[in-house]
Design an enzyme around this catalytic site. Structure first.
Site, mmCIF file in Angstrom:
data_model
loop_
_atom_site.group_PDB
_atom_site.id
_atom_site.type_symbol
_atom_site.label_atom_id
_atom_site.label_comp_id
_atom_site.label_asym_id
_atom_site.label_seq_id
_atom_site.Cartn_x
_atom_site.Cartn_y
_atom_site.Cartn_z
ATOM 1 N N HIS A 41 -8.076 -4.940 -1.442
ATOM 2 C CA HIS A 41 -6.717 -4.277 -0.899
ATOM 3 C C HIS A 41 -5.842 -5.207 -0.066
ATOM 4 C CE1 HIS A 41 -3.906 -0.878 -0.118
ATOM 5 N NE2 HIS A 41 -3.914 -0.942 1.156
ATOM 6 N N ASP A 57 -9.755 -3.728 -5.540
ATOM 7 C CA ASP A 57 -9.003 -2.770 -4.331
ATOM 8 C C ASP A 57 -9.719 -1.378 -4.685
ATOM 9 O OD1 ASP A 57 -7.485 -1.357 -2.798
ATOM 10 O OD2 ASP A 57 -5.709 -2.144 -3.418
ATOM 11 N N SER A 103 0.933 -1.222 0.012
ATOM 12 C CA SER A 103 0.011 0.064 0.040
ATOM 13 C C SER A 103 0.775 1.386 -0.024
ATOM 14 C CB SER A 103 -0.996 0.034 1.265
ATOM 15 O OG SER A 103 -2.089 0.780 1.079
#
Length: 692
Positions: free
Chosen positions: A665, A630, A545
């Site tokens: 995600h 995501d 991320s």
């Protein structure tokens, strides 16, 4: 003999497969009079069959290129799985006459929510079987599970795609009935004390909680309580532990505002405690005749104030816990007679307990010097015990109850490592890297003693993050043992951008000082090599991320320093993403990275954005992952980044891109799915860094 021939076959087969070459279609993304062309902008078109075909080609290429490690990957997966106690039970939490807990069953991916009335010897009541909810779905995630004050109902939410779009339902325990009161795109939820009313937030098209409604069971129309029109502010809901108030918060990364609702009155209006102000962050709690305010007003590391209930202008505030230059006040938990204070200093957490009546406090002594803890569920306002989740790099996840009166920690449970775990075989260290400006950056290390020599021969993985003020706390990993037992050193970099060393540490790693995060990480890598924990050829780096931004910068800036890199769902297209307000998180995150529509911000962001700084140079072997669903880091960011690196890099090292076509995600759902993803990552490192 046969195994060697089979491995050779896979290698030869992989060599015959060419890496996908993405089509270049120039697209002008000029901003601030700086002409930029994005040749892979077309990958944003998710409904375009060409995009899906490209992603599937990437997956096929990755599968072929890692085929020679299939046996090792399965071996590591089975190792990790074998250490997991597949049938297990959480430590029960007593609340309102019931013991609530979750349990796992062998062979099942998800948990079962249960309770027992009055005694742990009472019959079990299954409240929610997540495995049944997940049946027929490739992905499943339980969001909230909030029991009503009378313990007869629960509101829960589920996500079946990994896109973090949760659907809220209400279940009656006695009958098993699920009400027709279904709410799409639900966020937080808090019950009012009448057991028929609850407050919930709704998320908009860019996943921002922007409205709060009051819902009454059986009613079709909900009452709007608050509509947040400033796109930078996100709404939140919580209930004071006293159960007296519902707190409706609106906040950015630099400003906050709180509204108070009487939980006893289902018709109550929300009252604003203090209107939002730039650079003023605060949160409130209730105790007795006062509201307590944790605030950064004139206090970068925060302080605790209090004000009379119902009469709370700033001039009535009085100091309870003054500001400390040497420690960040992270949060305070209130109980009938005590407050539990959580602080952070020198990359360590500190917990103190204060008697509210006398003002006397004491520090809680944990069993190790380098550890981390988190607050567990403590729902009983009158309790004199406080429960925490505790862990370290060598101590499995544990649950402690702290007896406040007798000042004693009681271990309630330590994660069982099936097959045995001898912690005496492993050790931790903390060393310091030196940043470009002289700042000392802590590095936490763990390794197996009999597999380590300080001669540079050990492979090492350096893990970092350094964003949003999140500390990179040391914690145990059952799965990580598969690396440590193969001679790996595992290192955590406590870089600026996290709050590991206090609030200023965070401030010095964001906005126009964001590059400190990356150069701190490089300084940590250099320290590990200089002190012969590893060598550059045996040093792997990984994060995900916003941490993927860190990895992206490092491989652009110092590719020769690393033997392999893994970036999971990486945020790498900083300028284009932060200029697009239709993408989730964009406007809210201008306080983290900057707004590229501003000249000064634009040029600074461009200086580190990984996608905009890909070069004609050699890159280390790399594995990049993404999730098609995501909503936080769109799949096209890593897809474009990989395509551009493929087109420009000058080496023959592998560059693999794996896209989970049915997740978001956080990757695959379920405990076994998570282990499979770790096995993929670990195997990639072993393949390129070796073992000892």
């Amino acid at each position: 003999m046969w195994f060697n021939l089979l491995a050779l076959f896979f290698v030869l087969a992989a060599c015959s497969i060419s890496a996908p070459v993405a089509e270049k279609i120039p697209h002008d993304v000029t901003l601030c009079n700086d002409k930029r062309i994005d040749e892979y902008y077309w990958m944003r078109e998710r409904d375009n069959p060409k995009v899906i075909a490209h992603l599937e080609a990437e997956n096929a290429y990755t599968k072929a290129m890692i085929a020679h490690t299939d046996k090792l990957r399965e071996e590591m997966f089975q190792e990790m799985k074998a250490r997991v106690k597949e049938t297990d039970l959480s430590v029960p939490v007593f609340h309102g006459g019931y013991y609530y807990y979750q349990r796992d069953e062998a062979g099942k991916q998800y948990k079962v929510n249960c309770r027992k009335k009055g005694s742990l010897d009472a019959p079990e009541e299954i409240l929610l079987d997540q495995n049944k909810l997940a049946e027929g779905h490739e992905y499943f995630s339980l969001g909230m599970f909030v029991v009503s004050p009378d313990h007869q109902l629960a509101a829960y939410s589920v996500d079946m795609k990994g896109d973090e779009r949760y659907t809220l339902s209400v279940k009656e325990f006695a009958s098993g009935k699920v009400y027709d009161d279904t709410i799409e795109n639900a966020g937080d939820l808090v019950w009012a004390n009448d057991n028929r009313t609850f407050y919930y937030s709704l998320v908009d098209d860019v996943f921002r909680p922007y409205k709060v409604f009051r819902h009454r069971l059986g009613k079709t129309e909900d009452e709007l309580i608050h509509h947040e029109t400033d796109e930078r502010f996100w709404l939140s809901l919580k209930k004071t532990r006293s159960q007296r108030f519902v707190l409706l918060g609106a906040g950015t990364f630099t400003s906050s505002e709180c509204h108070i609702i009487d939980a006893n009155d289902p018709e109550a209006k929300a009252r604003c405690f203090l209107p939002r102000e730039e650079n003023h962050e605060y949160e409130i709690e209730h105790h007795g005749d006062h509201l307590y305010i944790r605030t950064n007003l004139g206090a970068i590391n925060f302080k605790l104030m209090r004000a009379p209930l119902g009469n709370w202008p700033k001039e009535r505030w009085e100091t309870v816990l003054p500001h400390r230059d040497d420690a960040l006040l992270e949060s305070v938990d209130f109980f009938e007679k005590y407050m539990v204070i959580h602080e952070r200093a020198n990359a360590n957490q500190i917990m103190r307990v204060r008697e509210i009546a006398s003002g006397k406090d004491h520090a809680v002594q944990f069993p190790e010097n380098v550890f981390s803890y988190s607050v567990a569920k403590n729902p009983e306002f009158g309790s004199t015990t406080f429960r925490v989740n505790y862990t370290s790099l060598v101590t499995p996840d544990s649950v402690f109850d702290y007896d406040i009166v007798n000042r004693k920690l009681e271990l309630k449970k330590e994660q069982e490592i099936v097959g045995g775990y001898d912690r005496a075989k492993y050790t931790t260290e903390r060393i310091l890297g030196k940043a470009w400006d002289g700042a000392e950056v802590p590095i936490s290390l763990v390794y197996r003693k009999d597999r380590f020599k300080k001669d540079g021969g050990n492979p090492c993985i350096l893990d970092g993050y350094g964003s949003y003020g999140y500390a990179n706390d040391p914690s145990f990993s059952n799965a990580r043992l598969s690396l440590l037992d193969r001679g790996y050193v595992y290192a955590l970099a406590h870089t600026r951008g996290g709050s590991d060393m206090g609030r200023q540490w965070y401030e010095d790693g964001k906005m126009m000082r964001k590059r400190n995060t990356f150069t701190d990480f490089i300084a940590c890598a250099e320290k590990l090599i200089a002190d012969k924990y590893t060598t550059n050829k045996k040093l792997g780096i990984w994060s995900g991320s916003a941490g993927g931004l860190l990895i992206g910068f490092c491989v652009n800036e110092r590719p020769e320093l690393f033997g392999a890199a893994v970036a999971a769902v990486p945020f790498v297209d900083v300028l284009t993403t932060m200029a697009d307000e239709t993408i989730p998180l964009t406007a809210a995150e201008w306080d983290q990275w900057g707004n590229p529509n501003k000249q000064e911000h634009y040029w600074y962001m461009k200086s580190y954005s990984p996608y905009d700084n890909v070069k004609k140079q050699a890159y280390p072997p790399m594995l990049v992952t993404a999730g098609l669903n995501d909503p936080r880091v769109m799949y096209w960011e890593p897809a474009k980044w990989v395509a551009r690196m493929r087109a420009m890099k000058t080496d023959d090292n592998v560059l693999l891109f794996h896209v989970n076509m049915g997740a978001g995600h956080f990757g695959q759902s379920g405990r076994y799915g998570e282990l499979m993803e770790r096995a993929l990552r670990f195997t990639f490192f072993v393949d390129h860094l070796g073992t000892r």
